[in-house]
Design an enzyme around this catalytic site. Structure first.
Site, mmCIF file in Angstrom:
data_model
loop_
_atom_site.group_PDB
_atom_site.id
_atom_site.type_symbol
_atom_site.label_atom_id
_atom_site.label_comp_id
_atom_site.label_asym_id
_atom_site.label_seq_id
_atom_site.Cartn_x
_atom_site.Cartn_y
_atom_site.Cartn_z
ATOM 1 N N LYS A 124 -0.015 0.796 2.635
ATOM 2 C CA LYS A 124 1.118 0.038 2.960
ATOM 3 C C LYS A 124 2.254 1.040 3.368
ATOM 4 C CE LYS A 124 0.619 -4.215 0.545
ATOM 5 N NZ LYS A 124 0.929 -5.026 -0.425
ATOM 6 N N ARG A 169 -13.205 0.127 -2.505
ATOM 7 C CA ARG A 169 -12.064 -0.210 -1.570
ATOM 8 C C ARG A 169 -12.518 0.162 -0.024
ATOM 9 N NH1 ARG A 169 -6.428 3.070 -1.918
ATOM 10 N NH2 ARG A 169 -7.682 4.687 -2.625
ATOM 11 N N GLU A 193 0.508 -8.368 -3.294
ATOM 12 C CA GLU A 193 2.104 -8.104 -3.631
ATOM 13 C C GLU A 193 2.739 -8.531 -2.348
ATOM 14 O OE1 GLU A 193 3.218 -4.231 -5.261
ATOM 15 O OE2 GLU A 193 5.471 -5.114 -5.445
#
Ligand SMILES: [Zn+2]
Length: 583
Positions: free
Chosen positions: A350, A340, A120
């Site tokens: 983020k 992850r 994104e």
């Protein structure tokens, strides 16, 4: 005696031929003697004699061309040649195994694999993203398939144009080349068609409940009244969403899920919502945007993705992913999950990174303390080291939290053979030598690569590191690297006085890098430390150290990575300021 010399000469000849074989026909005397000494410790007391014999043996071998050398090796030492070839084979096998540790993909065939990386564009790429990106591109390569980069850009309130470009730049630097770059937002019209289809098959409805009400209903496992609206009512409301006849708090488009599901993701999740912010690429063209839950599976299917990879944190969303595809009768990719990536003492969130940047706790997105790709690059990490680090962890689903040390160890191995060595003295203290001889010292830019050298006329005044000066005791000895040995006579906080005591190397003597007072240039070093301590921002995470460097350091280019001897690898960041990559 003569027979013994002959035996030594034969051994030296063998090692010289082997060394020449591995080094383009040029044997290095030091290396040849070193190998002999490693095997024959009994000869260590006779280094002068051995060195004399080695000189003539090595120059004879280097006088032969490579085919003559190989012939000599085959004729005289066939066993050694065989074992050398065997060793090389094993080494190259090991090296290639190290590079490709990925297990085979299920249901994959050569030429038939399509993978993707869907970032994104709402922040800068960080090392956490690299796992999905590198694994996706490696698998595509492994099967001669295709690797797509697709911006998951359907939340205009968080996304910015600059982030698209930054991702593409970071990809290029990492050496990842997607076969195509796309945007989810290219497919808005398709999403709208599929939304109507979802309504038509009874798998979605338009709901005007508030978030609070929805939360309450979920808690009770109850459905809201909108869920029983007819297809035509839903279509009508949906079209009102699109035509902006309803506001953003009045309507969401929900999946017709199961409010009693044990998987909370399935409790009528939002698939489309109204967002008034302008889109970075499309402006105000649309105001109804699909969530990732909807756009992800639809795009994967339309893009022909065969193996969709994502990290384990999305596991609960898999059921929704496949039910959406089933409702739309779209092809289902295979889902591959892996753990992850986490990294100690830093954050890969983020939101946190953005907070640090916005609150100016760090210098910007490329602050050398951060785990962003631009920061790692600025600090002196090589793309290959990041790749090796990621691949070393494979596709395991087991959560692990590797340390920076592991990433640094990959980087160090790559930098060591390519970084030039310079003398840099942090927190300098003056060293004055009483009876200093006038000498010319030659320093090589690399201990064993042919990177050239520089000569320095050494006088009686030096700078040495402040920390080392603190440790020196009156009467103790120290060696100025590649120059000579001194004995400390007196010292105070600003100056150390010493006398010259000879040039012979003594193994246990402390060694100091130095800079001649008259030739010192100012140099500062930024030392990044752990960004977080106990999950809190570490206010001492960046130190700026004052120092001096030898005059040859003037030639270090901005962006060049060097090793400051006894200080660490550093990347020149701006004139007179280096960033320490790691020790
Ligand atoms: Zn409702």
């Amino acid at each position: 005696m003569i027979a013994r010399d002959e035996a030594i000469a034969i051994l030296l000849r063998k090692y010289a031929l082997l060394h020449a074989l591995a080094h383009d026909g040029k044997a290095n005397k030091g290396a040849v003697v070193g190998r002999l000494m490693a095997e024959r410790s009994d000869l260590r007391g006779e280094s002068k004699r051995v060195s004399g014999i080695a000189s003539s043996v090595v120059s004879e071998i280097n006088g032969l061309d490579q085919s003559q050398q190989n012939y000599a090796l085959q004729q005289e030492f066939p066993e050694s040649l065989r074992s050398e070839i065997q060793r090389k084979k094993e080494q190259s096998k090991k090296d290639s195994e190290k590079n490709v540790e990925l297990p085979a993909l299920e249901d994959a065939r050569i030429g038939g694999v399509v993978t993707r990386f869907p970032p994104e564009p709402n922040g800068f790429m960080h090392i956490g993203h690299t796992k999905a990106a590198i694994l996706g591109s490696e698998y595509a390569k492994m099967y001669s398939g295709k690797f797509l980069m697709r911006f998951d850009d359907t939340n205009p309130s968080a996304e910015k144009k600059e982030y698209y470009g930054a991702f593409i730049d970071d990809f290029a630097w990492l050496g990842i080349t997607p076969d195509a770059i796309r945007n989810s937002s290219d497919d808005m019209e398709r999403f709208y068609e599929f939304a109507e289809k979802m309504i038509a098959v009874g798998k979605a409805y338009v709901c005007s409940c508030s978030q609070e009400k929805m939360r309450e209903l979920r808690g009770k496992g109850e459905e809201c009244e909108h869920r029983s609206q007819s297809v035509s009512e839903n279509l009508n409301l949906w079209r009102k969403m699109i035509s902006r006849e309803v506001g953003k708090s009045d309507a969401t488009f929900r999946f017709h899920g199961d409010m009693k599901s044990l998987n909370t993701t399935m409790m009528d999740p939002v698939l489309f919502r109204i967002i008034d912010d302008p889109h970075p690429l499309l402006g105000n063209k649309y105001s109804v945007w699909p969530t990732y839950d909807f756009a992800g599976p639809v795009e994967d299917s339309l893009d022909g993705v065969t193996h969709a990879m994502r990290s384990k944190e999305y596991e609960l969303r898999d059921q929704l992913y496949f039910e959406i595809l089933k409702s739309l009768e779209l092809r289902e990719p295979k889902m591959i999950e892996f753990s992850r990536l986490k990294l100690q003492n830093t954050t890969l969130s983020k939101r946190n990174l953005k907070k640090f940047v916005e609150e100016k706790l760090v210098e910007g997105w490329d602050d050398p303390r951060l785990p962003t790709i631009s920061a790692l690059r600025r600090r002196g990490f090589l793309a290959l080291a990041i790749r090796q680090f990621i691949l070393s962890m494979g596709v395991s689903k087991v959560e692990s939290e590797p340390t920076w040390d592991l990433l640094e160890s990959f980087n160090r191995k790559l930098l060591d053979p390519i970084a030039k060595r310079y003398f840099f003295v942090p927190n300098p203290v003056k060293l004055k030598i009483a009876n200093a001889p006038k000498v010319k010292v030659t320093l090589k830019y690399h201990p064993d690569k042919n990177f050239g050298e520089r000569s320095i006329d050494v006088g009686d005044s030096f700078f040495i590191p402040g920390d080392d000066a603190d440790d020196l005791r009156i009467g103790s000895n120290a060696r100025l690297i590649e120059a000579y040995n001194v004995q400390i006579a007196e010292k105070n906080s600003s100056i150390v006085k010493a006398k010259y005591i000879g040039e012979e190397r003594v193994a246990e003597m402390p060694k100091l890098q130095w800079v001649c007072e008259g030739a010192a240039i100012p140099m500062k070093a930024k030392i990044p430390g752990p960004l977080l301590i106990n999950n809190q921002f570490n206010p001492d995470s960046l130190r700026l150290v004052d120092g001096v460097a030898e005059s040859a350091a003037r030639q270090i280019q901005i962006g060049e990575i060097v090793q400051f001897v006894r200080f660490g690898f550093c990347r020149m960041d701006s004139p007179g300021i280096a960033i320490r990559t790691h020790s």
